[in-house]
Motif scaffolding. Structure first.
Motif, PDB file in Angstrom:
ATOM      1  N   VAL A   2      -2.853   2.070  -4.244  1.00 19.25           N
ATOM      2  CA  VAL A   2      -3.356   3.059  -3.293  1.00 19.25           C
ATOM      3  C   VAL A   2      -4.759   2.662  -2.855  1.00 19.25           C
ATOM      4  O   VAL A   2      -5.476   1.943  -3.572  1.00 19.25           O
TER       5      VAL A   2
ATOM      6  N   THR B 137      -0.127   4.371  -0.471  1.00 19.14           N
ATOM      7  CA  THR B 137      -0.897   5.594  -0.261  1.00 19.14           C
ATOM      8  C   THR B 137      -0.161   6.587   0.630  1.00 19.14           C
ATOM      9  O   THR B 137      -0.001   7.768   0.273  1.00 19.14           O
TER      10      THR B 137
ATOM     11  N   ASP C 160       0.854  -1.182   0.000  1.00 15.13           N
ATOM     12  CA  ASP C 160       0.000   0.000   0.000  1.00 15.13           C
ATOM     13  C   ASP C 160       0.895   1.239   0.000  1.00 15.13           C
ATOM     14  O   ASP C 160       1.535   1.559   1.003  1.00 15.13           O
TER      15      ASP C 160
ATOM     16  N   LEU D 197      -5.444  10.762  -3.181  1.00 19.45           N
ATOM     17  CA  LEU D 197      -4.174  11.487  -3.140  1.00 19.45           C
ATOM     18  C   LEU D 197      -4.456  12.938  -3.508  1.00 19.45           C
ATOM     19  O   LEU D 197      -5.072  13.219  -4.540  1.00 19.45           O
TER      20      LEU D 197
END
Length: 610
Positions: free
Chosen positions: A92, A58, A56, A96
Motif C-alpha cells: 500500500v 491500496t 499497489d 487505509l
C-alpha cells in the motif's frame, strides 16, 4: 531523563517478597498460517487485491473498506463489516480508513498476511506530521474495531509513518499482530492518542522499531494489554500521558525506557525489561503506578519515581510497589502492597486441527434458528457462523453438547426480536466436562446459561446476558461487554478487559474468586459487591459514572470477604462521583472510605481482609 541535574536521587532496592514466575513474558505470535473454511468472510481479493508484494493494493483494499459505507452519518451498529486478508503481502502507498463502527480486519497470521507500506511513500516522510497506514474512526461510538492475525511492515524511508492509529470503544482488540519498521524509523507502531481510545484490548502483539512502540494520551478511556513484546524503539516502548493502562506480560528490549508515564495510571504485572544503558531508567513516572514482578537489566534502575518532591530510583526486581500514593485499608494492614495476589488462570483456546472438524450454521432464511441444535449435535468440535447479520425474533434456546469445544461468530451479530425473552440465541451449558467451551466473536445477541461445571470462555463481543447457577464452572471473559452478572459461591472467574454500563450493581461475587485485569464502567450502581468469604482482585479499573450517583451507593462493597482494588474514578458533573468509594463490613462492623463527589479520585491500592 535519567536523573535530575545537580541532584542526588535516593536509591532503594526492589520489594522483598519473592516474585512469581513470568508466566506470560511477552507476545507468542502464531508462526504458521491459519486456515479458515471457505466463505467464512469476504476476502479482499474479491475487490481486486493481489497480495503479491508488487502490485499497489491500496485502491482495492480501500474499495473493500468503503463498500456499503458511503453515509458518514450512519452508525452501522447493526451492519458490521469483516474482511479477510488471505496469505500474501499487500503493498500500500496511502492511508487505509473506513466509516463507522464494527469493522474486523482478519488475516491468516502475522507472518502470513502482511500489509506493507511501500518504501519512501508519499506523505510519510515528516516525523513531525505523522501519517497512519491504518486509521480507524475516532469518537466514543467507534465500537468493535478489530485487527487480528495480521502483520504490518513499514518500508524504509517513512520516518513519519504510524502503522496503526487505532480507536475502539467498549469492545475491540488488536490480537496476534506483528508491527515492524524495516529501518527502525517511524512515529509509532500503535497510536492510541486520539479521542476516545478505549476501553480496548491489545493481546499477543509485537512492535519492532519506531520512535514509540505504543503511544497513549487521553484520560478517557482505558487500555488493557496482555502479552506484548517491544524492541528497538527510539524514544520509549510505551509512552503514556493521562490514560489508565493495564499491562500483564511485557517483554521490552530497548536502550530507551520501556515505559514513560506522565500524569497517567499504569498497572504493570510481570515485566522483563532488558537491553538498557546505565544512564537511563527502565521505567520513568511522575504519577500513579502499581508494579508487581518487574525486573530490569542494563538500566540505571528499574524505576525512576518523580511523583514526589524527592525523586527516587528503585533497583533490582520489584516484587510489589505502589507509586504515587499510599495503600489504603479499613480492616487490614495499611503497609501491605500485595493486595489479594490471586493465582491467575490463563484464558483457554482451541483450534481445530482440520477443517473437516468444523460445522457451519446456515439458516434457511433471515430469522431461522431451527437447525442450530442439529449443527451443535453433529459431533464436530467447532461450530461457526459465517460472517453475517442473523436474527432471532423469539429466543432460541440450544444446549451445547460435550463434543463442541468452540462456537465462533466471525464478528457476526444476532439481531434481537420482540418475541419470547426478547429474542437472541441462548447457549445452555449443562455439561460437567473439564474441557473448556469457547464462545467468541459475536457482536451481540448471545446469551449464556452456565449451569454445569464445564469451564466457559467468552471472548470478543457483547454478551446480552450471562446467567450462572450454583455449581457453575470457571468463567473466562476477554474483551467483553456485558450487563450485570453473578459469580457463584466457589466459582472462579478470570476477566480481561470488561465493559459494563448498566445502572445497577454490575458484578456480584457471591463467594467465589474474581480476578480482573482492566474494567471500565458507566452509570451509577455498585461496581463490585463481594460477600460470603469471596475474594476479589481488581487490577486497573476506570469508573466513569457520567450521571449523578445516589449518596447511598458505594462503588465497592465487601461483606466478610477478601478484596483489593486498584482503580480511578473520572468525574465531570456535579454529584457524579461516589460519596462512598469503599464500604467494608467485617463481623458486623461497617467502615467506609469516602471522597468528594465533584472531583476525580484515584485508588492506587485498597487492601481489605477477612
Amino acid at each position: 531523563m535519567a536523573g535530575c541535574s545537580g541532584q542526588t536521587i535516593p536509591v532503594t532496592e526492589g520489594g522483598t517478597a519473592a516474585p512469581q514466575p513470568l508466566t506470560i513474558p511477552g507476545a507468542k505470535l502464531n508462526a504458521g498460517t491459519l486456515t479458515f473454511p471457505a466463505g467464512f468472510m469476504t476476502s479482499v481479493e474479491t475487490y481486486g487485491a493481489k497480495g503479491d508484494g508488487v502490485t499497489d493494493d491500496t485502491a482495492a483494499i480501500q474499495s473493500a473498506l468503503s463498500d456499503g459505507r458511503s453515509n458518514a452519518s450512519a452508525d452501522y451498529y447493526g451492519v458490521p463489516k469483516a474482511l479477510y486478508f488471505p496469505p500474501g503481502t499487500y503493498l500500500v502507498k496511502n492511508t487505509l480508513q473506513w466509516v463507522g463502527c464494527c469493522v474486523t480486519l482478519q488475516g491468516s497470521g502475522p507472518s502470513s498476511s502482511i500489509i506493507r507500506l511501500a518504501p519512501d511513500a508519499s506523505g510519510f516522510n515528516n516525523s513531525s506530521v505523522p501519517k497512519p497506514v491504518i486509521l480507524t474512526p475516532l469518537g466514543n461510538q467507534s465500537f468493535r474495531q478489530n485487527i487480528w492475525d495480521l502483520g504490518f511492515s513499514i518500508g524504509p524511508g517513512n520516518p513519519g509513518a504510524t502503522a496503526l492509529n487505532y480507536v475502539s470503544n467498549n469492545i475491540g482488540s488488536i490480537h496476534n499482530v506483528l508491527v515492524k519498521s524495516e529501518d527502525g524509523k517511524g512515529h509509532a507502531g500503535i497510536d492510541l492518542t486520539r479521542q476516545y481510545a478505549g476501553p480496548l484490548m491489545i493481546r499477543n502483539a509485537e512492535v519492532q522499531g519506531f520512535d514509540v512502540g505504543v503511544d497513549l494520551k487521553n484520560a478517557e478511556y482505558s487500555t488493557t494489554i496482555e502479552g506484548i513484546t517491544l524492541a528497538s524503539q527510539n524514544i520509549a516502548g510505551i509512552r503514556n500521558s493521562n490514560q489508565l493502562v493495564n499491562v500483564r506480560g511485557l517483554t521490552s528490549t530497548n536502550k530507551v525506557p520501556a515505559i514513560t508515564n506522565s500524569g497517567g495510571f499504569v498497572v504493570l504485572l510481570d515485566g522483563s525489561l532488558s537491553g538498557g544503558v546505565a544512564s537511563v531508567p527502565a521505567i520513568q513516572t511522575n504519577s500513579t503506578m502499581y508494579l508487581r514482578n518487574v525486573a530490569s537489566s542494563g538500566y540505571e534502575a528499574t524505576l525512576q519515581d518523580s511523583s514526589t518532591a524527592t525523586p527516587t530510583l528503585t533497583k533490582g526486581t520489584i516484587a510489589h510497589l505502589v507509586v504515587g500514593g499510599a495503600p489504603s485499608t479499613l480492616t487490614g494492614t495499611a503497609s501491605s502492597t500485595t493486595g489479594v495476589n490471586m493465582s491467575i488462570g490463563e484464558t483457554p483456546s482451541f483450534t481445530s486441527t482440520s477443517l473437516s472438524d468444523w460445522a457451519v450454521f446456515t439458516p434457511k432464511w433471515y430469522g431461522d434458528t431451527s437447525g442450530l441444535q442439529a449443527v451443535l449435535n453433529s459431533g464436530k468440535h467447532t461450530v461457526y457462523f459465517p460472517f453475517a447479520a442473523y436474527f432471532s425474533y423469539n429466543e432460541a434456546d440450544v444446549t451445547v453438547p460435550d463434543t463442541v469445544d468452540r462456537i465462533v461468530g466471525f464478528s457476526s451479530v444476532v439481531n434481537l426480536g420482540a418475541g419470547t425473552n426478547g429474542g437472541g440465541i441462548r447457549f445452555v451449558v449443562t455439561s460437567n466436562s473439564t474441557t473448556p467451551l469457547i464462545i467468541e466473536q459475536f457482536g451481540y445477541g448471545i446469551k449464556i446459561d452456565h449451569r454445569g461445571s464445564r469451564p466457559v470462555v467468552l471472548k470478543d463481543g457483547f454478551i446480552n446476558n450471562y446467567a450462572s447457577y450454583p455449581g457453575a464452572g470457571r468463567l473466562f471473559l476477554e474483551d467483553i461487554g456485558i450487563d450485570s452478572f453473578n459469580i457463584q459461591k466457589g466459582q472462579q472467574a478470570y476477566i480481561r478487559q470488561l465493559d459494563n454500563e448498566i445502572s445497577a450493581t454490575k458484578i456480584s461475587n457471591l463467594g467465589g474468586s474474581l480476578w480482573i485485569l482492566g474494567l471500565k464502567t458507566e452509570q451509577a450502581g455498585t461496581v463490585i459487591s463481594t460477600a460470603s468469604g469471596g475474594e476479589t482482585e481488581l487490577l486497573g479499573g476506570m469508573i466513569y459514572p457520567a450521571i449523578a450517583v445516589p449518596s447511598t451507593q458505594a462503588a465497592f462493597v465487601s461483606t466478610d470477604a477478601q478484596t483489593s482494588y486498584i482503580y480511578k474514578e473520572d468525574v465531570y458533573c456535579s454529584g457524579c462521583g461516589y460519596a462512598t468509594q469503599v464500604q467494608e463490613t467485617r463481623s458486623g462492623v461497617t467502615k467506609k472510605i469516602t471522597a468528594p463527589t465533584n472531583s476525580n479520585f484515584r485508588m492506587p491500592l485498597f487492601v481489605g481482609y477477612k
